[in-house]
Design an enzyme around this catalytic site. Sequence first.
Site, PDB file in Angstrom:
ATOM      1  N   CYS A 110       0.848  -1.068  -0.070  1.00  9.04           N
ATOM      2  CA  CYS A 110      -0.144  -0.138   0.098  1.00  9.04           C
ATOM      3  C   CYS A 110       0.834   1.198   0.088  1.00  9.04           C
ATOM      4  CB  CYS A 110      -1.013   0.130   1.278  1.00  9.04           C
ATOM      5  SG  CYS A 110      -2.084  -0.971   1.088  1.00  9.04           S
ATOM      6  N   VAL A 111       0.536   2.149  -0.849  1.00 10.91           N
ATOM      7  CA  VAL A 111       1.429   3.481  -1.047  1.00 10.91           C
ATOM      8  C   VAL A 111       0.607   4.550  -0.494  1.00 10.91           C
ATOM      9  CG1 VAL A 111       2.825   4.828  -2.417  1.00 10.91           C
ATOM     10  CG2 VAL A 111       2.643   2.434  -2.922  1.00 10.91           C
TER      11      VAL A 111
END
Lengths: 111, 131
Positions: A110-111
Amino acid sequence: MATIDVAGNAVEVDEEGYLADRGDWNEEIATEMAKIDDCELSDNHWEVIKFLREYYEEYQIAPAVRVLTKAIGKKLGPDKGNSKYLYELFPYGPAKQACKYAGLPKPTGCV
Amino acid sequence: MSEEMMEEGGGGVIKKFCYINRKAPYGTIYALESLEVVLIGAAFEQDVSVVFADDGIYQLTKGQDTAGIEMKNFSPTYRALEMYDVEKLYVEKESLEERGMTADDLIVPVEVLSSAQLQDLMEDQDVVLSF
């Protein structure tokens, strides 16, 4: 380092609000983090948060949302192991938001 | 990448990705970085194989204790690969033998392949990433 106030104690969090030291975690911190997001934690929320803490303990990783959904389904049944249910509980993204309250790092991927 | 994107996954062409791990788990960042790339890449639902050879097989050794070097023991995470649908794990037979190890010494079930078999496997890939 940013902090949040939990019952008069300053607790360190990173720039996205994730707990800096996983060892600091307790239920009051989770409740306070949720309050910041205007979210009141129900038993259903706690069930997911506790599941994540156990998952991390076992695998040393915060699962991606797809994996979390599948794993919850396996443990708690299909009523709970689906995106709709989890997104209703955690509208900011079940993995991201629940991991935060559980004191875990942001899920890998997840960015 | 957003969670929504990751969840949709699917669509597009499926390529064969092979990740090769040759380095010891600690002392350099390669093993952990490779593991993270594999986990992130798993969201794209490609055909993934992960190979462990040379000192890379130590990444999978049972009973790792990292307290002395003050590093996180990330070896339990290899057991999560299956849940990410990364199920093809290969270990080089010669590397195991040179180190006096067998597949029973490893934390996850693997398929043991000879150097020649691994060569065939690699020739069959679309993308080979070496760590």
